[in-house]
Design a protein around this motif. Sequence first.
Motif, PDB file in Angstrom:
ATOM      1  N   MET A  75     -27.832   0.183 -28.080  1.00  0.00           N
ATOM      2  CA  MET A  75     -28.811  -0.903 -27.999  1.00  0.00           C
ATOM      3  C   MET A  75     -28.109  -2.231 -27.730  1.00  0.00           C
ATOM      4  SD  MET A  75     -31.170  -2.440 -31.094  1.00  0.00           S
ATOM      5  CE  MET A  75     -29.669  -2.847 -31.995  1.00  0.00           C
ATOM      6  N   LEU A  76     -26.977  -2.452 -28.375  1.00  0.00           N
ATOM      7  CA  LEU A  76     -26.226  -3.693 -28.178  1.00  0.00           C
ATOM      8  C   LEU A  76     -25.620  -3.752 -26.779  1.00  0.00           C
ATOM      9  CD1 LEU A  76     -24.613  -3.818 -31.707  1.00  0.00           C
ATOM     10  CD2 LEU A  76     -26.159  -5.540 -30.757  1.00  0.00           C
ATOM     11  N   GLY A  77     -25.171  -2.614 -26.254  1.00  0.00           N
ATOM     12  CA  GLY A  77     -24.700  -2.586 -24.874  1.00  0.00           C
ATOM     13  C   GLY A  77     -25.821  -2.912 -23.902  1.00  0.00           C
ATOM     14  N   MET A  78     -27.013  -2.385 -24.155  1.00  0.00           N
ATOM     15  CA  MET A  78     -28.182  -2.675 -23.326  1.00  0.00           C
ATOM     16  C   MET A  78     -28.519  -4.160 -23.359  1.00  0.00           C
ATOM     17  SD  MET A  78     -30.404   0.602 -24.659  1.00  0.00           S
ATOM     18  CE  MET A  78     -31.958   0.024 -24.002  1.00  0.00           C
ATOM     19  N   ALA A  79     -28.308  -4.783 -24.514  1.00  0.00           N
ATOM     20  CA  ALA A  79     -28.635  -6.206 -24.671  1.00  0.00           C
ATOM     21  C   ALA A  79     -27.574  -7.122 -24.091  1.00  0.00           C
ATOM     22  CB  ALA A  79     -28.839  -6.525 -26.149  1.00  0.00           C
ATOM     23  N   GLY A  80     -26.382  -6.587 -23.804  1.00  0.00           N
ATOM     24  CA  GLY A  80     -25.317  -7.400 -23.227  1.00  0.00           C
ATOM     25  C   GLY A  80     -24.366  -8.004 -24.238  1.00  0.00           C
ATOM     26  N   ALA A  81     -24.244  -7.395 -25.410  1.00  0.00           N
ATOM     27  CA  ALA A  81     -23.291  -7.888 -26.407  1.00  0.00           C
ATOM     28  C   ALA A  81     -21.870  -7.776 -25.871  1.00  0.00           C
ATOM     29  CB  ALA A  81     -23.428  -7.099 -27.703  1.00  0.00           C
ATOM     30  N   VAL A  91     -16.237  11.590 -36.248  1.00  0.00           N
ATOM     31  CA  VAL A  91     -15.670  12.917 -36.058  1.00  0.00           C
ATOM     32  C   VAL A  91     -15.888  13.298 -34.587  1.00  0.00           C
ATOM     33  CG1 VAL A  91     -15.917  13.589 -38.458  1.00  0.00           C
ATOM     34  CG2 VAL A  91     -17.819  13.956 -36.891  1.00  0.00           C
ATOM     35  N   LYS A  92     -15.514  14.499 -34.207  1.00  0.00           N
ATOM     36  CA  LYS A  92     -15.386  14.825 -32.789  1.00  0.00           C
ATOM     37  C   LYS A  92     -16.644  14.558 -31.978  1.00  0.00           C
ATOM     38  CE  LYS A  92     -13.939  18.400 -29.543  1.00  0.00           C
ATOM     39  NZ  LYS A  92     -13.399  19.778 -29.375  1.00  0.00           N
ATOM     40  N   THR A  93     -17.777  15.084 -32.420  1.00  0.00           N
ATOM     41  CA  THR A  93     -19.003  14.940 -31.632  1.00  0.00           C
ATOM     42  C   THR A  93     -19.363  13.472 -31.448  1.00  0.00           C
ATOM     43  OG1 THR A  93     -19.814  17.041 -32.497  1.00  0.00           O
ATOM     44  CG2 THR A  93     -21.424  15.597 -31.453  1.00  0.00           C
ATOM     45  N   LYS A  94     -19.278  12.704 -32.518  1.00  0.00           N
ATOM     46  CA  LYS A  94     -19.610  11.283 -32.422  1.00  0.00           C
ATOM     47  C   LYS A  94     -18.582  10.535 -31.578  1.00  0.00           C
ATOM     48  CE  LYS A  94     -21.433   9.684 -36.145  1.00  0.00           C
ATOM     49  NZ  LYS A  94     -22.853   9.706 -35.717  1.00  0.00           N
ATOM     50  N   PHE A  95     -17.308  10.925 -31.681  1.00  0.00           N
ATOM     51  CA  PHE A  95     -16.280  10.248 -30.896  1.00  0.00           C
ATOM     52  C   PHE A  95     -16.504  10.467 -29.398  1.00  0.00           C
ATOM     53  CE2 PHE A  95     -12.059   9.643 -29.048  1.00  0.00           C
ATOM     54  CZ  PHE A  95     -11.688   8.437 -29.634  1.00  0.00           C
ATOM     55  N   LEU A  96     -16.899  11.671 -29.026  1.00  0.00           N
ATOM     56  CA  LEU A  96     -17.182  11.945 -27.613  1.00  0.00           C
ATOM     57  C   LEU A  96     -18.387  11.135 -27.135  1.00  0.00           C
ATOM     58  CD1 LEU A  96     -16.576  15.806 -27.524  1.00  0.00           C
ATOM     59  CD2 LEU A  96     -15.062  13.989 -26.674  1.00  0.00           C
ATOM     60  N   ARG A  97     -19.372  10.937 -28.008  1.00  0.00           N
ATOM     61  CA  ARG A  97     -20.514  10.083 -27.664  1.00  0.00           C
ATOM     62  C   ARG A  97     -20.054   8.636 -27.493  1.00  0.00           C
ATOM     63  NH1 ARG A  97     -25.186  10.523 -31.804  1.00  0.00           N
ATOM     64  NH2 ARG A  97     -26.200   9.237 -30.210  1.00  0.00           N
ATOM     65  N   LEU A  98     -19.124   8.209 -28.342  1.00  0.00           N
ATOM     66  CA  LEU A  98     -18.600   6.849 -28.225  1.00  0.00           C
ATOM     67  C   LEU A  98     -17.903   6.655 -26.882  1.00  0.00           C
ATOM     68  CD1 LEU A  98     -17.954   4.061 -29.424  1.00  0.00           C
ATOM     69  CD2 LEU A  98     -15.945   5.098 -30.519  1.00  0.00           C
ATOM     70  N   LEU A  99     -17.149   7.651 -26.441  1.00  0.00           N
ATOM     71  CA  LEU A  99     -16.480   7.539 -25.148  1.00  0.00           C
ATOM     72  C   LEU A  99     -17.497   7.445 -24.003  1.00  0.00           C
ATOM     73  CD1 LEU A  99     -13.451   9.990 -25.477  1.00  0.00           C
ATOM     74  CD2 LEU A  99     -13.579   7.550 -25.976  1.00  0.00           C
ATOM     75  N   LYS A 100     -18.588   8.191 -24.097  1.00  0.00           N
ATOM     76  CA  LYS A 100     -19.649   8.078 -23.092  1.00  0.00           C
ATOM     77  C   LYS A 100     -20.227   6.665 -23.077  1.00  0.00           C
ATOM     78  CE  LYS A 100     -21.196  12.918 -23.286  1.00  0.00           C
ATOM     79  NZ  LYS A 100     -22.338  13.808 -23.634  1.00  0.00           N
ATOM     80  N   TYR A 105     -21.211   1.273 -20.584  1.00  0.00           N
ATOM     81  CA  TYR A 105     -21.374  -0.176 -20.762  1.00  0.00           C
ATOM     82  C   TYR A 105     -20.011  -0.859 -20.738  1.00  0.00           C
ATOM     83  CZ  TYR A 105     -26.040   1.267 -22.207  1.00  0.00           C
ATOM     84  OH  TYR A 105     -27.297   1.815 -22.240  1.00  0.00           O
ATOM     85  N   PRO A 106     -19.396  -0.951 -19.552  1.00  0.00           N
ATOM     86  CA  PRO A 106     -18.046  -1.527 -19.457  1.00  0.00           C
ATOM     87  C   PRO A 106     -17.989  -3.014 -19.814  1.00  0.00           C
ATOM     88  CG  PRO A 106     -18.979  -1.196 -17.265  1.00  0.00           C
ATOM     89  CD  PRO A 106     -19.903  -0.517 -18.226  1.00  0.00           C
TER      90      PRO A 106
END
Length: 372
Positions: A75-81, A91-100, A105-106
């Motif tokens: 949501m913060l990436g969508m808003a332009g933070a 943990v692994k599943t969440k970390f892979l989501r974080l990388l996505k 949102y570069p």
Amino acid sequence: MDWYTVKNVDDIDSPALLVYKDRVMDNIRKVLTLVELPQQLRPHVKTIKIREVCTMMLDFGIKKFKAATIAEAEMLGMAGAEDVILAYQPVKTKFLRLLKLIRKYPGTQYSCLVDNIDSARWFSDLISGVERAENRVPLQVYIDLNVGMDRTGIKPEYAYDLYHAIRSLTGVKFKGFHAYDGHIRVSDITERTAQCDRDFHQVELLRRKIMEEGNGLPLLVAGGTPTFTIHSKKENVECCPGTFVFWDKGYQDTLPEQDFLYAALVLTRVVSLPHVNKICIDLGFKAIASENDLQNRVYFLNHPSFKPLSHSEEHMVISVEKDHGLKIGDLFYALPVHICPTVALYEDIFLVKDAESSINWKVVARDRMITC
């Protein structure tokens, strides 16, 4: 009219979450007066979960945030933070989501927490592979410190070795320390400050020790609503209030020196008159946070003397005097004692401005997943 009264209330089904835009803006202005610079603020959006409210903070010059979930971080990436900490050791599943999320949102700098060397090495191995494949910069991490919550984090006295171990890894980069002190809730500000100073004594020794090595004073991301004004007076610290945006009865009663405005209420109605001295409203567990005891869940602004008698999934029964005069359909404006989990119960909010509700805002980060 009272400030909370909505003129076109017949257009709103209940229970409903009302957010008062002008009061939200007043609270954002207020929080900026309690720190020297906007850069000292890193609000936690676990309370808010609404993209448009985050945009309001961005418009006031608040650019850095903290998030509890991947959905809040997106949501913060969508808003332009500009900068977002995932206040979690993934943990692994969440970390892979974080990388996505980082790839999608570069324009937003994302980071996360770590409190042990095994997780840090695992982050390093995985992110190093991504870095080589995609020519990406290392992932910034904050060492999570346990200053008394005993929930997550490493004790400050053991964090020095972890700090040096992380600095030797590739793929990850030490950004600073993080410490949440939600256990510090004493009402008196003098006592609260003293406890905060005691609990963060080892943190300051740790930061000074690192500074003496010539690496500068490490950044500390610290505190929540009760302690953010205390932390804001320290050097190279970002503080993380969250509830201030909407405020609630719980903090109003326990933090007397913080005079933020109530900006979010639950609209509820009388749905039954089961007894001469009982009424029933549509304010069940699914409509308001219920983790506190029954008498400490809600305060009715337009009926301040009324107290809950029982509570279930869809209903709340209230004890009243025999000649109460209430009718089926009568309105109650309910002030949550705890607003944070109350917001998470709603898919959208009714935005109130000039005593009328004209648009809805989605509580987009209520979901566990938006796209990533």
